[in-house]
Design an enzyme around this catalytic site. Structure first.
Site, PDB file in Angstrom:
ATOM      1  CE  LYS A  84      -0.993   2.938  -3.512  1.00 56.68           C
ATOM      2  NZ  LYS A  84      -0.027   1.764  -2.502  1.00 56.68           N
TER       3      LYS A  84
ATOM      4  CE1 TYR B  55      -1.587   2.854  -6.720  1.00 59.53           C
ATOM      5  CE2 TYR B  55      -1.219   4.732  -7.671  1.00 59.53           C
ATOM      6  CZ  TYR B  55      -1.362   3.208  -7.033  1.00 59.53           C
ATOM      7  OH  TYR B  55       0.308   3.687  -6.711  1.00 59.53           O
TER       8      TYR B  55
HETATM    9  N1  LIG Z   1       5.873   2.355  -9.843  1.00 57.84           N
HETATM   10  C1  LIG Z   1       5.429   3.554 -10.112  1.00 57.84           C
HETATM   11  O1  LIG Z   1       4.679   4.299 -11.105  1.00 57.84           O
HETATM   12  C2  LIG Z   1       4.588   3.821  -8.626  1.00 57.84           C
HETATM   13  C3  LIG Z   1       4.039   5.140  -8.159  1.00 57.84           C
HETATM   14  C4  LIG Z   1       3.715   5.174  -6.622  1.00 57.84           C
HETATM   15  C5  LIG Z   1       3.363   4.574  -6.172  1.00 57.84           C
HETATM   16  N2  LIG Z   1       3.669   3.214  -6.702  1.00 57.84           N
HETATM   17  C6  LIG Z   1       3.902   1.979  -5.275  1.00 57.84           C
HETATM   18  O2  LIG Z   1       4.668   0.903  -4.947  1.00 57.84           O
HETATM   19  C7  LIG Z   1       4.155  -0.224  -4.558  1.00 57.84           C
HETATM   20  C8  LIG Z   1       5.240  -0.719  -5.084  1.00 57.84           C
HETATM   21  O3  LIG Z   1       4.861  -0.813  -6.877  1.00 57.84           O
HETATM   22  P1  LIG Z   1       5.492  -1.856  -7.787  1.00 57.84           P
HETATM   23  O4  LIG Z   1       5.968   0.035  -8.515  1.00 57.84           O
HETATM   24  O5  LIG Z   1       7.331  -1.620  -7.595  1.00 57.84           O
HETATM   25  O6  LIG Z   1       4.685  -2.218  -9.356  1.00 57.84           O
HETATM   26  P2  LIG Z   1       5.329  -3.617  -9.264  1.00 57.84           P
HETATM   27  O7  LIG Z   1       6.511  -4.118  -9.654  1.00 57.84           O
HETATM   28  O8  LIG Z   1       3.623  -4.464 -10.412  1.00 57.84           O
HETATM   29  O9  LIG Z   1       5.082  -4.642  -8.069  1.00 57.84           O
HETATM   30  C9  LIG Z   1       3.957  -4.517  -7.167  1.00 57.84           C
HETATM   31  C10 LIG Z   1       4.447  -5.953  -6.219  1.00 57.84           C
HETATM   32  O10 LIG Z   1       3.447  -6.197  -5.999  1.00 57.84           O
HETATM   33  C11 LIG Z   1       3.008  -7.718  -5.822  1.00 57.84           C
HETATM   34  N3  LIG Z   1       1.896  -8.520  -5.518  1.00 57.84           N
HETATM   35  C12 LIG Z   1       0.433  -7.938  -6.534  1.00 57.84           C
HETATM   36  N4  LIG Z   1      -1.166  -8.285  -6.221  1.00 57.84           N
HETATM   37  C13 LIG Z   1      -0.336  -8.795  -4.908  1.00 57.84           C
HETATM   38  C14 LIG Z   1      -1.078  -9.893  -4.426  1.00 57.84           C
HETATM   39  N5  LIG Z   1      -2.604  -9.987  -4.779  1.00 57.84           N
HETATM   40  N6  LIG Z   1      -1.138 -11.011  -2.977  1.00 57.84           N
HETATM   41  C15 LIG Z   1       0.773 -10.194  -3.019  1.00 57.84           C
HETATM   42  N7  LIG Z   1       1.277  -9.925  -3.143  1.00 57.84           N
HETATM   43  C16 LIG Z   1       1.225  -8.985  -4.579  1.00 57.84           C
HETATM   44  C17 LIG Z   1       3.320  -8.285  -7.479  1.00 57.84           C
HETATM   45  O11 LIG Z   1       4.081  -9.697  -6.583  1.00 57.84           O
HETATM   46  P3  LIG Z   1       3.240 -10.659  -7.606  1.00 57.84           P
HETATM   47  O12 LIG Z   1       2.989  -9.945  -8.815  1.00 57.84           O
HETATM   48  O13 LIG Z   1       3.958 -12.154  -8.149  1.00 57.84           O
HETATM   49  O14 LIG Z   1       2.051 -10.867  -6.663  1.00 57.84           O
HETATM   50  C18 LIG Z   1       4.694  -6.788  -6.919  1.00 57.84           C
HETATM   51  O15 LIG Z   1       6.267  -8.027  -6.299  1.00 57.84           O
HETATM   52  C19 LIG Z   1       2.503   0.466  -5.049  1.00 57.84           C
HETATM   53  O16 LIG Z   1       1.915   0.428  -3.208  1.00 57.84           O
HETATM   54  C20 LIG Z   1       2.319   0.469  -5.929  1.00 57.84           C
HETATM   55  O17 LIG Z   1       1.147   1.363  -5.651  1.00 57.84           O
HETATM   56  C21 LIG Z   1       3.983   2.729  -7.553  1.00 57.84           C
END
Ligand SMILES: NC(=O)c1ccc[n+]([C@@H]2O[C@H](COP(=O)([O-])OP(=O)(O)OC[C@H]3O[C@@H](n4cnc5c(N)ncnc54)[C@H](OP(=O)(O)O)[C@@H]3O)[C@@H](O)[C@H]2O)c1
Length: 270
Positions: free
Chosen positions: A167, A163
């Site tokens: 990133k 991961y």
């Molecule tokens: N939350 C954290 O702690 C954190 C910290 C740093 C960075 N991030 C980054 O922030 C971003 C958003 O994550 P989040 O925290 O909002 O997590 P999340 O709530 O799990 O959202 C992830 C999104 O990605 C979509 N997704 C997953 N697989 C997919 C696929 N194969 N095709 C199309 N869409 C897909 C999911 O929708 P479906 O399942 O409906 O496809 C969901 O809408 C990510 O890039 C993550 O790496 C998160």
């Protein structure tokens, strides 16, 4: 037709971006957007979000971005509608916790494909609709791209190795792309959050009740703080937003301390 495109719009950060952008009046070129394209796999969640926000202005685009035809379908929708894209938000992403060797081959493939390949390909197919628009707009008021990276991308992270590596890819691509697209009045803002209270950690640990633990639990933020700050950074044309005091310190440490020393602390803080 002016549009904003959001990947990962069915949950967490992407969903919050959609909620904020539906009310956006003039902060981005083309706003208020004629349409906001909501992309994720879950059609049901996207449809319910669209109905709640504004079904006339939200276009539900259910796609699996890791599948062979996902990008092709987005590309043909773009060529059919020929929109002016004022904002692209690449928020779809995932990461599995645990040792690299313990992860399934499927999870390894999905993580790299979604976080690196899909983000690159979505950007590649949307970009022509941004640069041609940007060329017609006043300087510094051009289209914006927001790429969601992570503070995990600053450093190698044992037990979150793949991961973190994906990133780092997002950070490096975003910063170079920002320079490349400047002549077309397009700006790329790379957002680097730390732990955020979304479904991410639940997917990461394959546990619907999972929460952040240990050191990370002290730095958890929420989408209602992170997303407005990300939109502000993009409007200002900032190339990078490191969100939160702890993440800023980590970023600074990654620049000035030897990586081996930080890895030593990471090992001993577990
Ligand atoms: N939350 C954290 O702690 C954190 C910290 C740093 C960075 N991030 C980054 O922030 C971003 C958003 O994550 P989040 O925290 O909002 O997590 P999340 O709530 O799990 O959202 C992830 C999104 O990605 C979509 N997704 C997953 N697989 C997919 C696929 N194969 N095709 C199309 N869409 C897909 C999911 O929708 P479906 O399942 O409906 O496809 C969901 O809408 C990510 O890039 C993550 O790496 C998160």
């Amino acid at each position: 037709m002016s549009i904003a495109v959001i990947t990962g719009a069915s949950s967490g950060m992407g969903e919050e971006f959609a909620r904020r952008l539906i009310a956006e009046k003039d902060g981005f070129p083309g706003a208020p957007f004629d349409e906001i394209w909501l992309i994720a796999r879950s059609e049901e969640k996207l449809t319910s979000l669209s109905e709640e926000l504004d079904p006339k202005r939200c276009r539900v685009v259910p796609l699996d971005l890791t599948s062979a035809d996902g990008i092709a379908r987005l590309s043909s929708l773009l060529s059919e509608k020929a929109p002016q894209v004022g904002l692209l938000i690449n928020s779809a992403g995932m990461g599995k916790a645990g040792a690299f060797a313990s992860q399934s081959l499927k999870d390894v493939e999905s993580t790299v494909t979604l976080n690196c390949t899909a983000l690159s390909e979505v950007t590649h197919v949307v970009l022509p609709y941004m640069t041609s628009y940007g060329d017609t707009l006043p300087k510094k008021n051009g289209p914006r791209i927001i790429n969601i990276a992570s503070s995990a991308g600053f450093l190698p992270q044992p037990d979150f190795a793949l991961y973190a590596a994906t990133k780092s890819f997002v950070i490096t691509l975003s910063r170079a792309l920002n320079q490349e697209v400047k002549p077309h009045n397009v700006t790329v803002t790379c957002v680097c959050p730390g732990p955020c209270d979304t479904n991410f950690i639940k997917v990461s640990k394959n546990d619907p009740n999972a929460t952040f633990t240990g050191f990370k639990a002290k730095f958890v933020t929420t989408v209602d703080k992170l997303i407005p700050a990300s939109l502000r950074a993009a409007k200002k044309g900032r190339s990078m937003l490191v969100f939160g005091f702890g993440q800023k310190m980590l970023h600074l440490a990654s620049k000035i301390l030897p990586t081996n020393l930080i890895l030593f602390f990471e090992r001993n803080m577990k």
